[in-house]
Enzyme design. Structure first.
Site, short mmCIF file in Angstrom:
data_model
loop_
_atom_site.label_atom_id
_atom_site.label_comp_id
_atom_site.label_asym_id
_atom_site.label_seq_id
_atom_site.Cartn_x
_atom_site.Cartn_y
_atom_site.Cartn_z
N SER A 1 -17.25 9.78 1.10
CA SER A 1 -17.78 8.55 0.52
C SER A 1 -19.20 8.28 0.99
O SER A 1 -20.02 7.71 0.26
CB SER A 1 -16.88 7.36 0.85
OG SER A 1 -16.75 7.18 2.24
N CYS B 1 -2.98 3.54 -4.96
CA CYS B 1 -4.15 2.88 -4.38
C CYS B 1 -5.35 3.01 -5.30
O CYS B 1 -6.11 2.05 -5.51
CB CYS B 1 -4.46 3.48 -3.01
SG CYS B 1 -5.82 2.67 -2.14
N CYS C 1 -1.76 6.70 5.01
CA CYS C 1 -2.61 5.94 5.93
C CYS C 1 -1.90 4.76 6.58
O CYS C 1 -2.23 4.36 7.69
CB CYS C 1 -3.88 5.48 5.23
SG CYS C 1 -3.64 4.18 3.99
#
Length: 362
Positions: free
Chosen positions: A13, A101, A194
């Site tokens: 990212s 997500c 996660c």
């Protein structure tokens, strides 16, 4: 364009945000705080929900030279991803939380907020490509390709998405991060789920659903072979951890064939009984003009592709496989691809409801 770069604190990212800035976009970085208590999710550099990740994202934004904010989306994440994960397992299905997500958080809640704030698009570090024709394609790095978990996105969402990394390998992304002076260049990739801190999915589910003892039975004879503490602790195709008290007559291993929440039963059998030749699915997202196509389908993240004939309606997706597949689990996504010299094109996706064995058609 004025774009919002979702910055997880990882190398992908960060480089995606930097490339977006290099491309001349007006970039603002945002880190999504997804854990109600960051210390209860992952620690170290393995996830997207830690305080360390937030700090890494902020440092990367400083190096790139873009504004940076943290958005608290813990409640949305818990409701749309964590609760959904638990509910799906309780219903005997095997969900993909990364897909959920992307669908509900990064490209629904975040994109909606970004558009409301005047941004034109959302930039992410996913390894996938959007061609000039607007079609979603696989990454050039097949080992890191994430088109499978992005195939749930609608046409309107893809029109406001930017994936700057699809033309690069992960190795090149890390090299570029180092060249740019980004401290996350060598940061390990995230693994597992996660929001499960210790990686113990079965323990996580038992804490939320409670112990629910039931039987493990033979799929061919109905014979009781053992017991379990909760059917939610199993998934289709599982071989290890069955703790069966009665060995198979031929000594071969058994696999989970089906999970029936109503009777709290786990059914097992030989590997060949996992084979299916038809897959049904619901909630289709379809980008192809034709409702019936010959293509390739992928049935799990990083799974192999299988040639198939696919028929799609507004409510159903049916894939007739040209060679049998094993380990097809309800709750996973089925994604259709069309091979293309410019990179396999995503035709659409749906949520698997069942895999049907050839012997069941009679």
């Amino acid at each position: 364009m004025r774009v919002l770069a979702a910055m997880s604190g990882g190398v992908d990212s960060a480089v995606a945000a930097a490339r977006a800035k290099d491309a001349g976009h007006d970039v603002t970085g945002v880190h999504l705080a997804l854990a109600r208590n960051p210390q209860t999710y992952r620690t170290g550099a393995r996830g997207c929900c830690t305080l360390e990740d937030s700090r890494d994202a902020r440092r990367a934004a400083d190096v790139i030279g873009i504004p940076f904010y943290v958005w608290d989306m813990a409640d949305e994440f818990h409701a749309s991803v964590v609760d959904d994960f638990v509910d799906e397992y309780a219903a005997g299905r095997t969900p993909n939380p990364c897909l959920r997500c992307n669908e509900k958080i990064k490209f629904e809640a975040v994109l909606d907020r970004a558009v409301a704030l005047g941004f034109d698009a959302v930039v992410t570090g996913h390894h996938a490509r959007l061609g000039a024709d607007g079609l979603l394609r696989r990454s050039v790095d097949m080992a890191k390709d994430q088109s499978y978990v992005l195939a749930v996105l609608t046409r309107a969402q893809l029109d406001r998405a930017v994936f700057p990394l699809g033309d690069s390998t992960k190795e090149r992304v890390r090299e570029e991060a180092a060249e740019r002076g980004l401290a996350v260049a060598d940061k390990p990739d995230s693994h597992d789920i996660c929001f499960i801190a210790d990686g113990d999915t079965r323990g996580f589910l038992e804490k939320r659903l409670g112990a629910a003892p039931g039987d493990i039975v033979d799929g061919r004879t109905g014979t009781k072979l053992g017991t379990h503490n909760g059917a939610y602790g199993y998934t289709i195709g599982q071989r290890k951890g069955l703790d069966l008290r009665v060995p198979a007559p031929d000594g071969r291993p058994r696999y989970v064939l089906s999970i029936t929440p109503v009777t709290n039963t786990v059914t097992v059998g030989p590997r060949e009984d996992l084979e299916v030749d038809t897959v049904t699915a619901a909630r289709p997202i379809w980008h192809e003009t034709s409702a019936t196509v010959d293509c390739e389908v992928q049935l799990r993240a990083h799974g192999e592709v299988v040639p198939a004939s696919v028929a799609v309606t507004s409510s159903e997706f049916v894939a007739t496989l040209k060679s049998p597949a094993r380990g097809v689990a309800a709750g996973q996504a089925i994604v259709a691809y069309r091979p293309d010299p410019g990179g396999d094109i995503v035709l659409g996706s749906a949520t698997i409801t069942a895999g049907i064995r050839a012997s069941a058609h009679a």
